[in-house]
Design a protein around this motif. Structure first.
Motif, PDB file in Angstrom:
ATOM      1  N   THR A 189      30.750  36.575  50.983  1.00  9.53           N
ATOM      2  CA  THR A 189      30.018  37.002  49.789  1.00  9.53           C
ATOM      3  C   THR A 189      30.830  37.935  48.899  1.00  9.53           C
ATOM      4  N   SER A 190      31.486  38.931  49.483  1.00 13.55           N
ATOM      5  CA  SER A 190      32.225  39.910  48.682  1.00 13.55           C
ATOM      6  C   SER A 190      33.361  39.249  47.902  1.00 13.55           C
ATOM      7  N   PHE A 191      33.981  38.248  48.495  1.00 11.79           N
ATOM      8  CA  PHE A 191      35.061  37.544  47.798  1.00 11.79           C
ATOM      9  C   PHE A 191      34.507  36.777  46.600  1.00 11.79           C
ATOM     10  N   TRP A 192      33.402  36.056  46.792  1.00 13.17           N
ATOM     11  CA  TRP A 192      32.823  35.271  45.689  1.00 13.17           C
ATOM     12  C   TRP A 192      32.378  36.186  44.554  1.00 13.17           C
ATOM     13  N   GLU A 193      31.837  37.344  44.899  1.00 11.94           N
ATOM     14  CA  GLU A 193      31.415  38.287  43.856  1.00 11.94           C
ATOM     15  C   GLU A 193      32.608  38.783  43.048  1.00 11.94           C
ATOM     16  N   ALA A 194      33.713  39.071  43.733  1.00 11.65           N
ATOM     17  CA  ALA A 194      34.923  39.509  43.035  1.00 11.65           C
ATOM     18  C   ALA A 194      35.485  38.392  42.168  1.00 11.65           C
ATOM     19  N   LEU A 195      35.380  37.162  42.639  1.00 10.48           N
ATOM     20  CA  LEU A 195      35.880  36.019  41.878  1.00 10.48           C
ATOM     21  C   LEU A 195      35.080  35.831  40.590  1.00 10.48           C
ATOM     22  N   ASP A 196      33.794  36.189  40.624  1.00  5.70           N
ATOM     23  CA  ASP A 196      32.952  36.101  39.419  1.00  5.70           C
ATOM     24  C   ASP A 196      33.218  37.243  38.447  1.00  5.70           C
ATOM     25  N   ASN A 197      33.654  38.374  38.974  1.00  4.69           N
ATOM     26  CA  ASN A 197      33.914  39.559  38.134  1.00  4.69           C
ATOM     27  C   ASN A 197      35.295  40.119  38.438  1.00  4.69           C
ATOM     28  N   PRO A 198      36.335  39.388  38.067  1.00  2.00           N
ATOM     29  CA  PRO A 198      37.697  39.778  38.452  1.00  2.00           C
ATOM     30  C   PRO A 198      38.208  41.006  37.716  1.00  2.00           C
ATOM     31  N   GLU A 199      39.123  41.708  38.362  1.00  2.00           N
ATOM     32  CA  GLU A 199      39.775  42.869  37.774  1.00  2.00           C
ATOM     33  C   GLU A 199      41.196  42.495  37.339  1.00  2.00           C
ATOM     34  N   GLN A 200      41.732  43.274  36.413  1.00  2.00           N
ATOM     35  CA  GLN A 200      43.116  43.090  36.004  1.00  2.00           C
ATOM     36  C   GLN A 200      44.033  43.865  36.955  1.00  2.00           C
ATOM     37  N   PRO A 201      45.233  43.362  37.223  1.00  2.00           N
ATOM     38  CA  PRO A 201      46.171  44.109  38.073  1.00  2.00           C
ATOM     39  C   PRO A 201      46.524  45.453  37.447  1.00  2.00           C
ATOM     40  N   ARG A 202      46.766  46.434  38.302  1.00  2.00           N
ATOM     41  CA  ARG A 202      47.143  47.757  37.810  1.00  2.00           C
ATOM     42  C   ARG A 202      48.615  47.771  37.441  1.00  2.00           C
ATOM     43  N   PRO A 203      48.967  48.266  36.257  1.00  2.00           N
ATOM     44  CA  PRO A 203      50.385  48.337  35.867  1.00  2.00           C
ATOM     45  C   PRO A 203      51.167  49.218  36.837  1.00  2.00           C
ATOM     46  N   MET A 204      52.413  48.864  37.066  1.00  2.00           N
ATOM     47  CA  MET A 204      53.252  49.595  38.009  1.00  2.00           C
ATOM     48  C   MET A 204      54.007  50.752  37.361  1.00  2.00           C
ATOM     49  N   ALA A 205      54.180  50.733  36.035  1.00  2.00           N
ATOM     50  CA  ALA A 205      54.967  51.776  35.365  1.00  2.00           C
ATOM     51  C   ALA A 205      54.278  52.190  34.071  1.00  2.00           C
ATOM     52  N   LYS A 206      54.633  53.395  33.596  1.00  2.00           N
ATOM     53  CA  LYS A 206      54.068  53.865  32.333  1.00  2.00           C
ATOM     54  C   LYS A 206      54.542  53.013  31.169  1.00  2.00           C
ATOM     55  N   LYS A 207      55.796  52.574  31.251  1.00  2.00           N
ATOM     56  CA  LYS A 207      56.324  51.709  30.212  1.00  2.00           C
ATOM     57  C   LYS A 207      55.881  50.292  30.515  1.00  2.00           C
ATOM     58  N   ARG A 222      55.681  51.414  45.000  1.00  2.00           N
ATOM     59  CA  ARG A 222      54.868  51.432  46.219  1.00  2.00           C
ATOM     60  C   ARG A 222      53.706  52.388  45.962  1.00  2.00           C
ATOM     61  N   PRO A 223      52.718  51.963  45.182  1.00  2.00           N
ATOM     62  CA  PRO A 223      51.614  52.873  44.815  1.00  2.00           C
ATOM     63  C   PRO A 223      50.750  53.205  46.015  1.00  2.00           C
ATOM     64  N   GLY A 224      50.173  54.396  45.992  1.00  2.00           N
ATOM     65  CA  GLY A 224      49.336  54.833  47.103  1.00  2.00           C
ATOM     66  C   GLY A 224      47.978  54.194  47.082  1.00  2.00           C
TER      67      GLY A 224
END
Length: 260
Positions: free
Chosen positions: A112-130, A258-260
């Motif tokens: 269930t949790s996977f299907w819910e995330a698939l319906d409301n996906p997030e964008q990847p977090r940028p790795m650098a300020k630039k 290698r973000p925390g």
């Protein structure tokens, strides 16, 4: 004679009634009795198209729901390989990448949790300020890579980076082995030399390598496990390594973190 006069009176009364009725309707024609309204034809209710059942899926599953999963992953820039309704290795690798981006536990069985995330996906977090519009972000903690094109994710894929193990090997031209830890260094780099097909290195074979930090490269590998397992390079699934060089040019920024 009396009966005949009664009949004449009845006829006169009926004639008068007919004249009055014609006057009320404003027509010279006889008025036909109103027809009963006909029943409206019944339109059959269309049968709704069933949506794929979201059952629990695991590697080896087959069916329309697997095909729907594959299509959805492709829509979100994850590449599960051929949309064939078979939950195989390529689909599993795409699922791992999706779970990593959403900070979910990477596992094969999808609930269930996977299907819910698939319906409301997030964008990847940028790795650098630039954040260049065309770049590659590598997350060593969660083992995924994002290739950005014109500021948007063009490809998100699972990877396998340096294992951290200690090993010894001879570099090209060296007489004695050199020992080191199998790490993928963090930092900001740019893509450089590349090769087509299989390239043999002192540490093994690399498919379609694109180097970005000395001898560290993005390359296709036959084994891309869920955990870090390379000598330092960034392994890619083979079906992605086939076209990856066509997406990634030379001198493109690469941010490895290698973000925390």
């Amino acid at each position: 004679m009396r009966g005949r006069s009664i009949d004449v009176r009845k006829s006169a009364v009926l004639l008068t009634a007919a004249v009055l009725l014609t006057a009320c309707n404003g027509t010279d024609k006889a008025v036909a009795p109103a027809a009963k309204p006909s029943a409206k034809p019944t339109t059959p209710t269309p049968t709704p198209t069933p949506t794929p059942t979201r059952r629990k899926l695991k590697p080896g599953a087959k069916g329309d729901d697997v095909r729907a999963l594959q299509r959805r992953l492709k829509e979100l820039s994850y590449d599960p390989g051929k949309v064939d309704g078979k939950y195989g290795t390529s689909t599993q690798l795409a699922v791992w990448a999706f779970q990593a981006v959403h900070r979910m536990k990477q596992k094969g069985t999808l609930g269930t949790s996977f299907w819910e995330a698939l319906d409301n996906p997030e964008q990847p977090r940028p790795m650098a300020k630039k954040r260049e519009k065309d770049r590659v972000d590598v997350d060593l903690e969660r083992q995924y890579l994002v290739l950005y094109e014109d500021g948007r994710p063009r490809l998100i894929t699972h990877i396998s980076s340096g294992s951290g193990e200690y090993y010894c090997a001879k570099d090209r031209g060296a007489k004695v082995p050199r020992c080191r830890y199998a790490t993928t260094g963090t930092g900001d780099f740019r893509t450089g030399r590349r090769a087509s097909g299989w390239e043999v290195s002192p540490l093994g074979r690399l498919y379609n390598p694109i180097y970005f930090n000395g001898g560290i490269a993005f390359h296709g590998a036959l084994d891309v496990p869920r955990y870090p397992a390379s000598h330092g390079c960034v392994r890619l699934p083979m079906h992605i390594a086939e076209y990856f060089p066509g997406l990634l040019g030379t001198d493109v920024p690469v941010h490895v973190r290698r973000p925390g």
